[in-house]
Design a protein around this motif. Structure first.
Motif, short mmCIF file in Angstrom:
data_model
loop_
_atom_site.label_atom_id
_atom_site.label_comp_id
_atom_site.label_asym_id
_atom_site.label_seq_id
_atom_site.Cartn_x
_atom_site.Cartn_y
_atom_site.Cartn_z
N THR A 1 29.92 -42.19 39.19
CA THR A 1 31.12 -40.80 39.34
C THR A 1 30.76 -39.13 39.44
OG1 THR A 1 30.19 -39.59 37.19
CG2 THR A 1 31.64 -41.84 36.62
N THR A 2 29.24 -39.73 39.89
CA THR A 2 28.02 -38.52 40.54
C THR A 2 29.26 -38.44 42.14
OG1 THR A 2 26.60 -39.85 40.87
CG2 THR A 2 26.64 -38.49 39.15
N PRO A 3 28.33 -37.47 43.25
CA PRO A 3 28.88 -37.98 44.49
C PRO A 3 27.87 -38.93 45.34
CG PRO A 3 27.96 -35.63 44.05
CD PRO A 3 27.81 -36.62 42.63
N LEU A 4 27.00 -39.19 44.01
CA LEU A 4 25.56 -40.57 45.21
C LEU A 4 26.59 -41.63 45.32
CD1 LEU A 4 22.99 -41.72 44.99
CD2 LEU A 4 23.33 -43.58 42.79
N PRO A 5 28.15 -41.91 45.14
CA PRO A 5 28.54 -43.67 45.98
C PRO A 5 28.85 -42.52 47.92
CG PRO A 5 29.09 -43.35 43.81
CD PRO A 5 28.24 -42.57 44.32
N ASP A 6 29.36 -41.38 47.95
CA ASP A 6 29.68 -41.24 48.93
C ASP A 6 28.43 -41.01 49.76
OD1 ASP A 6 32.21 -41.17 48.37
OD2 ASP A 6 32.28 -39.61 47.92
N LEU A 7 27.62 -40.38 49.41
CA LEU A 7 25.78 -40.03 49.99
C LEU A 7 25.72 -41.98 50.35
CD1 LEU A 7 24.15 -37.87 48.15
CD2 LEU A 7 25.23 -37.34 50.06
N LEU A 8 25.72 -42.69 49.50
CA LEU A 8 24.58 -44.37 49.82
C LEU A 8 25.46 -44.82 51.12
CD1 LEU A 8 24.05 -45.27 46.38
CD2 LEU A 8 22.70 -45.07 48.48
#
Length: 231
Positions: free
Chosen positions: A112-119
């Protein structure tokens, strides 16, 4: 002798509930490789939100991320797994670790954090090698980033990889080109040593093996060569 080209950066990603061994073991190995190579590699702890204290899922151990994950930086992005109960049902007493949140909850919160888009951006960058330890591959899989790819994870999470369209491989380290994954938590040592071999060469990796008095286990699995017949 100083490096002749700009240093790669190994960004080790922290998220709330991460498993500290998944992060610290690769950090130490990669940092030793940075020293042995004369600075051809730099290593730092990052998070999707930027500099902050990030609390692990093992006894609330905190580590400090010093920067935001930058998918445009050439080098390595390494994602650890989470540490906690295996499932909600473990609260009934089947798990000897009664405290802490279930691992699926921790992984879901990270998504739910920006992590998926960054990955996703990191995996699209041809100058970045994405690596995972243990449940880190589950983070990528749940974010829809490993469909059709080969990966491994902790043995208790292999069904999850299969369910997301990932080709789960029961190996300690799986090399699928720009995606390299490690199995259970201690495989972070094997994974990091293999990353040193790929990025800096076998002599650097061997020197770090000697330093830590540790020899890598198992064969690194790659999707190459003939398919073996049933044994």
């Amino acid at each position: 002798m100083p490096p002749t080209s700009p240093a790669d950066t190994a960004q080790i990603v922290l998220f709330d509930g991460f498993d500290p061994l998944d992060a610290v073991a690769p950090f130490e190995v990669l940092h030793a490789g940075a020293i042995a190579s004369g600075g051809a590699l730099t290593v730092e702890l990052v998070s999707a939100e930027g500099p902050r204290e990030v609390v692990s899922g093992s006894g609330g151990l905190p580590l400090r991320a010093t920067a935001v994950l930058d998918p445009d930086r050439p080098g390595i992005v390494l994602v650890p797994g989470a540490s906690g109960r295996i499932a909600e049902s473990d609260a009934a007493g089947t798990d000897p670790r009664p405290s802490g949140e279930p691992i699926p909850v921790l992984l879901g919160r990270a998504l739910t954090t920006p992590l998926p888009d960054l990955l996703k951006a990191a995996m699209a960058n041809p100058e970045v090698l994405v690596a995972t330890v243990c449940g880190g591959s589950a983070v990528l899989a749940l974010a829809g980033l490993t469909e059709g790819r080969h990966a491994t994870t902790h043995h208790q999470g292999m069904d999850l990889l299969d369910a997301t369209g990932t080709h789960a491989v029961a190996a300690r380290v799986v090399d699928d080109g720009d995606l390299v994954t490690g199995a259970g938590v201690t495989s972070g040592l094997d994974l990091a040593l293999y990353l040193l071999e790929r990025r800096l060469g076998p002599r650097i990796a061997h020197a770090v093996e000697e330093l830590f008095a540790y020899e890598r286990r198992g064969t690194v699995w790659r999707p190459t060569g003939p398919v073996p017949l049933p044994l």
